[in-house]
Design an enzyme around this catalytic site. Sequence first.
Site, mmCIF file in Angstrom:
data_model
loop_
_atom_site.group_PDB
_atom_site.id
_atom_site.type_symbol
_atom_site.label_atom_id
_atom_site.label_comp_id
_atom_site.label_asym_id
_atom_site.label_seq_id
_atom_site.Cartn_x
_atom_site.Cartn_y
_atom_site.Cartn_z
ATOM 1 C CB SER A 144 -0.949 0.019 1.206
ATOM 2 O OG SER A 144 -1.843 -1.057 1.155
ATOM 3 C CG HIS A 195 -1.218 3.938 4.167
ATOM 4 N ND1 HIS A 195 -2.464 3.731 4.694
ATOM 5 C CD2 HIS A 195 -0.810 2.729 3.694
ATOM 6 C CE1 HIS A 195 -2.812 2.464 4.555
ATOM 7 N NE2 HIS A 195 -1.813 1.834 3.952
#
Length: 256
Positions: A144, A195
Amino acid sequence: MQRRQRGVNTGLLLLFAQLYQFGLNNIPPVTLATLALNVYLFLNPLKNLHYVCISVEEGYHRGDWQRLLLSPFHHADDWHLYFNMVSLLWKGSKLEQRLGSVLFALIIAVFSQLIGVVYVLLELILAESMDDPSYRMQCAVGFSGVLFALKVLNNYYYPGGSTNVFGIQVPNKYACWAELVAIHILSPGTSFVGHLSGILVGLLYTHGPLRTILRTAVSLFSNERPARQQRFTYSGHRGPREPSLEEIRRRRLNRF
């Protein structure tokens, strides 16, 4: 940190269905190879997740930097894999077509390692500044972080438009920040710092020296021009759909 056991990997089956609908011959080669690597390592992991996740303790203090190489390409479960790979299918197909396969391959290789370095650095800063040793132990896996970086690139190369973030239309140039906060609130088990590391590396490319460095490397070692527009024919479908935040919220370890 162990992968949850399932009798049937529903997420994996849905991923295969998405790939079949899209058509393997319609997926640019580097995107397809990256997808294949992630699926292969999900089905045949090199090590238990506990031994591939990246953290300050395991990477910086114990010097197990092999985790930088392994952690982006291992996933906690089939749904983690599914959402990340469908997102890669959507972003990778657009960006590889825009940038060319050689530059895109270099971006994937560099981003997957650099994001891990930034992640360890940020967690170390948090541990020291907040005098909280738990940040040293936060161990994360998954793709991610790279996908957040690719989102920054996608918004850079395809400017304009907006994204629906839980009913609120957010301009695409701010969408990655809105999704960073929304995912963290709705799925606390995801890695906020992972992230964020992806976004920072993406900005290092779009507004820093990384883009020039990588494009120069491509021009020196390849006959392919970095700005070359590669074209792929997409027929019989409308392309992959990136998972919505609401879908991600339903199926979410500390993971990238």
